[in-house]
Design a protein around this motif. Structure first.
Motif, PDB file in Angstrom:
ATOM      1  N   GLY A 130       0.838  -1.201   0.000  1.00 37.67           N
ATOM      2  CA  GLY A 130       0.000   0.000   0.000  1.00 37.67           C
ATOM      3  C   GLY A 130       0.870   1.247   0.000  1.00 37.67           C
ATOM      4  O   GLY A 130       2.104   1.148  -0.110  1.00 37.67           O
ATOM      5  N   LYS A 131       0.223   2.402   0.163  1.00 41.91           N
ATOM      6  CA  LYS A 131       0.962   3.663   0.037  1.00 41.91           C
ATOM      7  C   LYS A 131       2.070   3.801   1.084  1.00 41.91           C
ATOM      8  O   LYS A 131       3.198   4.185   0.759  1.00 41.91           O
ATOM      9  CB  LYS A 131      -0.004   4.847   0.145  1.00 41.91           C
ATOM     10  CG  LYS A 131      -0.907   4.986  -1.066  1.00 41.91           C
ATOM     11  CD  LYS A 131      -1.896   6.120  -0.900  1.00 41.91           C
ATOM     12  CE  LYS A 131      -2.803   6.212  -2.119  1.00 41.91           C
ATOM     13  NZ  LYS A 131      -3.871   7.213  -1.954  1.00 41.91           N
ATOM     14  N   GLU A 132       1.750   3.497   2.342  1.00 42.89           N
ATOM     15  CA  GLU A 132       2.761   3.684   3.399  1.00 42.89           C
ATOM     16  C   GLU A 132       3.956   2.738   3.184  1.00 42.89           C
ATOM     17  O   GLU A 132       5.112   3.139   3.341  1.00 42.89           O
ATOM     18  CB  GLU A 132       2.128   3.453   4.774  1.00 42.89           C
ATOM     19  CG  GLU A 132       3.080   3.793   5.909  1.00 42.89           C
ATOM     20  CD  GLU A 132       2.503   3.468   7.287  1.00 42.89           C
ATOM     21  OE1 GLU A 132       1.268   3.479   7.454  1.00 42.89           O
ATOM     22  OE2 GLU A 132       3.312   3.205   8.188  1.00 42.89           O
ATOM     23  N   THR A 133       3.658   1.495   2.809  1.00 43.39           N
ATOM     24  CA  THR A 133       4.739   0.525   2.576  1.00 43.39           C
ATOM     25  C   THR A 133       5.572   0.949   1.363  1.00 43.39           C
ATOM     26  O   THR A 133       6.808   0.940   1.407  1.00 43.39           O
ATOM     27  CB  THR A 133       4.153  -0.888   2.353  1.00 43.39           C
ATOM     28  OG1 THR A 133       3.278  -1.182   3.436  1.00 43.39           O
ATOM     29  CG2 THR A 133       5.234  -1.944   2.280  1.00 43.39           C
ATOM     30  N   ALA A 134       4.890   1.332   0.292  1.00 40.42           N
ATOM     31  CA  ALA A 134       5.610   1.761  -0.921  1.00 40.42           C
ATOM     32  C   ALA A 134       6.505   2.958  -0.608  1.00 40.42           C
ATOM     33  O   ALA A 134       7.679   2.988  -1.001  1.00 40.42           O
ATOM     34  CB  ALA A 134       4.605   2.127  -2.012  1.00 40.42           C
ATOM     35  N   ASP A 135       5.962   3.915   0.134  1.00 40.48           N
ATOM     36  CA  ASP A 135       6.740   5.124   0.421  1.00 40.48           C
ATOM     37  C   ASP A 135       7.904   4.838   1.370  1.00 40.48           C
ATOM     38  O   ASP A 135       8.964   5.460   1.254  1.00 40.48           O
ATOM     39  CB  ASP A 135       5.818   6.225   0.976  1.00 40.48           C
ATOM     40  CG  ASP A 135       4.876   6.740  -0.109  1.00 40.48           C
ATOM     41  OD1 ASP A 135       5.163   6.518  -1.302  1.00 40.48           O
ATOM     42  OD2 ASP A 135       3.846   7.366   0.224  1.00 40.48           O
ATOM     43  N   SER A 136       7.717   3.888   2.295  1.00 42.27           N
ATOM     44  CA  SER A 136       8.829   3.513   3.180  1.00 42.27           C
ATOM     45  C   SER A 136       9.949   2.899   2.347  1.00 42.27           C
ATOM     46  O   SER A 136      11.135   3.170   2.572  1.00 42.27           O
ATOM     47  CB  SER A 136       8.370   2.490   4.229  1.00 42.27           C
ATOM     48  OG  SER A 136       7.362   3.040   5.033  1.00 42.27           O
ATOM     49  N   ILE A 137       9.577   2.063   1.378  1.00 39.14           N
ATOM     50  CA  ILE A 137      10.582   1.438   0.502  1.00 39.14           C
ATOM     51  C   ILE A 137      11.274   2.513  -0.350  1.00 39.14           C
ATOM     52  O   ILE A 137      12.500   2.542  -0.483  1.00 39.14           O
ATOM     53  CB  ILE A 137       9.927   0.347  -0.383  1.00 39.14           C
ATOM     54  CG1 ILE A 137       9.453  -0.822   0.499  1.00 39.14           C
ATOM     55  CG2 ILE A 137      10.884  -0.142  -1.468  1.00 39.14           C
ATOM     56  CD1 ILE A 137       8.621  -1.880  -0.211  1.00 39.14           C
ATOM     57  N   LEU A 138      10.456   3.423  -0.908  1.00 45.18           N
ATOM     58  CA  LEU A 138      11.028   4.488  -1.752  1.00 45.18           C
ATOM     59  C   LEU A 138      12.031   5.332  -0.967  1.00 45.18           C
ATOM     60  O   LEU A 138      13.130   5.614  -1.448  1.00 45.18           O
ATOM     61  CB  LEU A 138       9.906   5.393  -2.284  1.00 45.18           C
ATOM     62  CG  LEU A 138       9.021   4.794  -3.371  1.00 45.18           C
ATOM     63  CD1 LEU A 138       7.770   5.645  -3.582  1.00 45.18           C
ATOM     64  CD2 LEU A 138       9.784   4.667  -4.690  1.00 45.18           C
ATOM     65  N   LEU A 139      11.644   5.727   0.231  1.00 52.87           N
ATOM     66  CA  LEU A 139      12.511   6.624   1.007  1.00 52.87           C
ATOM     67  C   LEU A 139      13.707   5.892   1.609  1.00 52.87           C
ATOM     68  O   LEU A 139      14.862   6.307   1.430  1.00 52.87           O
ATOM     69  CB  LEU A 139      11.691   7.297   2.127  1.00 52.87           C
ATOM     70  CG  LEU A 139      12.473   8.267   3.033  1.00 52.87           C
ATOM     71  CD1 LEU A 139      13.009   9.464   2.246  1.00 52.87           C
ATOM     72  CD2 LEU A 139      11.603   8.768   4.189  1.00 52.87           C
ATOM     73  N   TYR A 140      13.426   4.805   2.331  1.00 46.64           N
ATOM     74  CA  TYR A 140      14.493   4.194   3.133  1.00 46.64           C
ATOM     75  C   TYR A 140      15.325   3.145   2.380  1.00 46.64           C
ATOM     76  O   TYR A 140      16.472   2.920   2.737  1.00 46.64           O
ATOM     77  CB  TYR A 140      13.900   3.580   4.400  1.00 46.64           C
ATOM     78  CG  TYR A 140      13.398   4.617   5.384  1.00 46.64           C
ATOM     79  CD1 TYR A 140      14.288   5.368   6.151  1.00 46.64           C
ATOM     80  CD2 TYR A 140      12.038   4.853   5.546  1.00 46.64           C
ATOM     81  CE1 TYR A 140      13.838   6.324   7.051  1.00 46.64           C
ATOM     82  CE2 TYR A 140      11.570   5.808   6.452  1.00 46.64           C
ATOM     83  CZ  TYR A 140      12.476   6.532   7.202  1.00 46.64           C
ATOM     84  OH  TYR A 140      12.030   7.480   8.087  1.00 46.64           O
ATOM     85  N   ALA A 141      14.747   2.505   1.352  1.00 51.49           N
ATOM     86  CA  ALA A 141      15.538   1.505   0.621  1.00 51.49           C
ATOM     87  C   ALA A 141      16.103   2.082  -0.672  1.00 51.49           C
ATOM     88  O   ALA A 141      17.156   1.653  -1.131  1.00 51.49           O
ATOM     89  CB  ALA A 141      14.678   0.282   0.309  1.00 51.49           C
TER      90      ALA A 141
END
Ligand code: SF4
Length: 221
Positions: A130-141
């Motif tokens: 979802g959005k929060e998971t995708a954005d965590s991956i985009l930012l932190y990974a």
């Protein structure tokens, strides 16, 4: 909106961050050895506390399952057993396997070279992301300048009067994108500081008297 208003919103948001980092120190998020581990953590942390995720990550490492290839080669029952502490383990095993299959077509090193919007679109096409998971991956990974919004962000910034109580994910995220420079280090640490504040003072029942933002929060409860 006038230029003065925009400038004051930017200053206020930066002022909040400065106060938080002074109080809690730089958080150096996300705690992980590899970008893949960040992604796994982001998937496993859905609807569970980080302490449970840490146990699941430890199990995956111990079983040498901390790569997409290893997860795809292992029997699903082994992955399921390893991530059990993170809860919803049947569903999360499927999500993890979906994500690993996705990575076999779109490796992280390729995603890193892909534009942010396209990368987000690709991640959101994976079932379980979802959005929060995708954005965590985009930012932190992947080190993309995307602000991660979570329930803590919504609680704190609606209490402080920055956004309405019923503000959705996109509205909240836009607020940060509009009022902060697209700075990956700042985005990473600001999100971590928000989590710290939500766990110390701005809990479900806020403790405004002890809050590090009490001098600047306009919405003391
Ligand atoms: S002063 Fe109160 S409402 Fe404002 S951020 Fe702190 S705990 Fe939350």
């Amino acid at each position: 909106m006038s230029n003065t208003n925009i400038k004051s919103k930017k200053l206020k948001l930066k002022g909040i961050y400065n106060n938080l980092v002074r109080a809690f120190g730089f958080q150096n998020w996300w705690p992980a050895d590899t970008a893949f581990e960040v992604c796994v953590g982001a998937i496993l942390t859905q609807n569970t506390a980080w302490t449970n995720v840490k146990k699941a990550l430890g199990n995956l490492k111990q079983k040498r399952l901390m790569t997409a290839t290893a997860i795809l080669s292992a029997p699903e029952s082994e992955v399921r057993e390893a991530i059990k502490p993170a809860g919803f383990f049947n569903q999360k095993t499927r999500y993890l396997v979906n994500f690993c299959r996705f990575l076999s077509e779109h490796p992280l090193k390729e995603l890193r070279k892909t534009g942010t919007a396209e990368c987000r679109r690709l991640l959101l096409s994976v079932k379980g992301i979802g959005k929060e998971t995708a954005d965590s991956i985009l930012l932190y990974a992947l080190d993309k300048p995307v602000f991660v919004v979570d329930a803590y962000t919504k609680r704190i910034f609606s209490r402080m009067g920055f956004v309405k109580k019923d503000a959705g994910y996109d509205e909240l995220q836009k607020y940060f994108h509009d009022n902060l420079e697209p700075d990956v280090t700042l985005y990473k640490d600001f999100h971590a500081q928000i989590v710290m504040l939500a766990k110390t003072s701005c809990r479900k029942k806020p403790s405004c008297r002890d809050c590090v933002l009490k001098g600047i929060c306009i919405k003391k409860i």
